[in-house]
Design an enzyme around this catalytic site. Sequence first.
Site, PDB file in Angstrom:
ATOM      1  N   ASN A  63       6.259   0.649  81.349  1.00 34.36           N
ATOM      2  CA  ASN A  63       6.909   1.366  80.248  1.00 34.36           C
ATOM      3  C   ASN A  63       8.044   2.255  80.750  1.00 34.36           C
ATOM      4  O   ASN A  63       8.535   3.112  80.024  1.00 34.36           O
ATOM      5  CB  ASN A  63       5.875   2.205  79.476  1.00 34.36           C
ATOM      6  CG  ASN A  63       5.200   3.243  80.376  1.00 34.36           C
ATOM      7  OD1 ASN A  63       5.549   3.387  81.545  1.00 34.36           O
ATOM      8  ND2 ASN A  63       4.239   3.970  79.824  1.00 34.36           N
ATOM      9  N   ASP A  89       2.443  11.998  92.741  1.00 36.99           N
ATOM     10  CA  ASP A  89       1.417  12.275  91.737  1.00 36.99           C
ATOM     11  C   ASP A  89      -0.002  12.114  92.264  1.00 36.99           C
ATOM     12  O   ASP A  89      -0.214  11.615  93.372  1.00 36.99           O
ATOM     13  CB  ASP A  89       1.634  11.374  90.506  1.00 36.99           C
ATOM     14  CG  ASP A  89       1.953   9.922  90.892  1.00 36.99           C
ATOM     15  OD1 ASP A  89       1.694   9.530  92.042  1.00 36.99           O
ATOM     16  OD2 ASP A  89       2.453   9.186  90.040  1.00 36.99           O
ATOM     17  N   GLU A 144       5.519   9.889  81.845  1.00 39.70           N
ATOM     18  CA  GLU A 144       5.411   8.871  80.809  1.00 39.70           C
ATOM     19  C   GLU A 144       6.532   9.042  79.780  1.00 39.70           C
ATOM     20  O   GLU A 144       7.148  10.108  79.707  1.00 39.70           O
ATOM     21  CB  GLU A 144       4.049   9.029  80.100  1.00 39.70           C
ATOM     22  CG  GLU A 144       2.840   8.788  81.008  1.00 39.70           C
ATOM     23  CD  GLU A 144       2.542   7.302  81.219  1.00 39.70           C
ATOM     24  OE1 GLU A 144       3.478   6.490  81.237  1.00 39.70           O
ATOM     25  OE2 GLU A 144       1.348   6.979  81.370  1.00 39.70           O
TER      26      GLU A 144
HETATM   27  C1  GLP Z   1       1.421   4.203  88.833  1.00 35.08           C
HETATM   28  C2  GLP Z   1       2.083   5.278  89.690  1.00 35.08           C
HETATM   29  C3  GLP Z   1       3.578   5.086  89.751  1.00 35.08           C
HETATM   30  C4  GLP Z   1       3.899   3.647  90.073  1.00 35.08           C
HETATM   31  C5  GLP Z   1       3.410   2.777  88.941  1.00 35.08           C
HETATM   32  C6  GLP Z   1       3.703   1.299  89.139  1.00 35.08           C
HETATM   33  O1  GLP Z   1       1.248   4.567  87.521  1.00 35.08           O
HETATM   34  N1  GLP Z   1       1.792   6.600  89.266  1.00 35.08           N
HETATM   35  O2  GLP Z   1       4.124   5.976  90.716  1.00 35.08           O
HETATM   36  O3  GLP Z   1       5.254   3.478  90.255  1.00 35.08           O
HETATM   37  O4  GLP Z   1       2.018   2.937  88.831  1.00 35.08           O
HETATM   38  O5  GLP Z   1       2.707   0.716  89.926  1.00 35.08           O
HETATM   39  P1  GLP Z   1       2.776  -0.685  90.582  1.00 35.08           P
HETATM   40  O6  GLP Z   1       3.710  -0.543  91.750  1.00 35.08           O
HETATM   41  O7  GLP Z   1       1.383  -0.973  91.023  1.00 35.08           O
HETATM   42  O8  GLP Z   1       3.282  -1.636  89.579  1.00 35.08           O
END
Ligand code: GLP
Length: 242
Positions: free
Chosen positions: A136, A67, A143
């Site tokens: 979530n 993404d 999402e």
């Molecule tokens: C973001 C990314 C996800 C990731 C998520 C969790 O929203 N787009 O790909 O898995 O955060 O992030 P973290 O690893 O910092 O908890």
Amino acid sequence: MKLIRVTDYEEMSRKAAEIIAEQVKEKPESCLGLATGETPVGTYRELVHYRNEGKISFERVHTVNLDEYCGLSADDRQSYRYYMKTNFFDAIGIDPARTFLPDGMNTDVEAECSRYDRVIEGLGGIDLQLLGIGRNGHIGFNEPASYFSKGTHCVTLTESTIEANKRYFASAEEVPRKAYTMGIGTIMAAKKILLLASGREKADAVRASLQGEVTPEMPASILQFHRDAVLIADEEACSKLN
Ligand code: GLP
């Protein structure tokens, strides 16, 4: 989905790096699906060690990221392109031409989504997809929704995600409201999936994704239907499992 329980973040990172290194050794021209966030930072660090010790080479791999925020350019420090460059790409010496992310600056949503889907298709699909999990249950930026998405699309981020990701920005207001993300269909088409989870704040999402109903309201739950999905989760992330 197979669960590998580990004690902590460090062990999760070492285990994930081992599996990715194995993939690259077996198929040096692998297409690796990569993720951002705090979770995979340790995994990238371990992989950089392997590479520096001459244990693996990333010269022939291609990478496709999950993404990118809309409106952030490649050299914006909050962009996922910048994150990948500083956490992984520069350190493994990969030719940037072999690395792909959605272009957050392309305002033609339809064109950008089909371009990115064609990139992934052109590489023959993803051999191994690395994933983190949102609080979530989101994967990539898919999402909670009323249906599972297919290909790349533009999403409006939920309040919970903006809240979770604001730590990288000066304030919550600066977090982009929209992002491009690979679709669930594309993620599910990866030959192997590696989902990582660390910390207590992921425990609800881990339980629901692994042991709950498969529903687009909990995007990661779809991974229960994947033939070769592995979840590596630490004690805190596993603390609410039945
Ligand atoms: C973001 C990314 C996800 C990731 C998520 C969790 O929203 N787009 O790909 O898995 O955060 O992030 P973290 O690893 O910092 O908890």
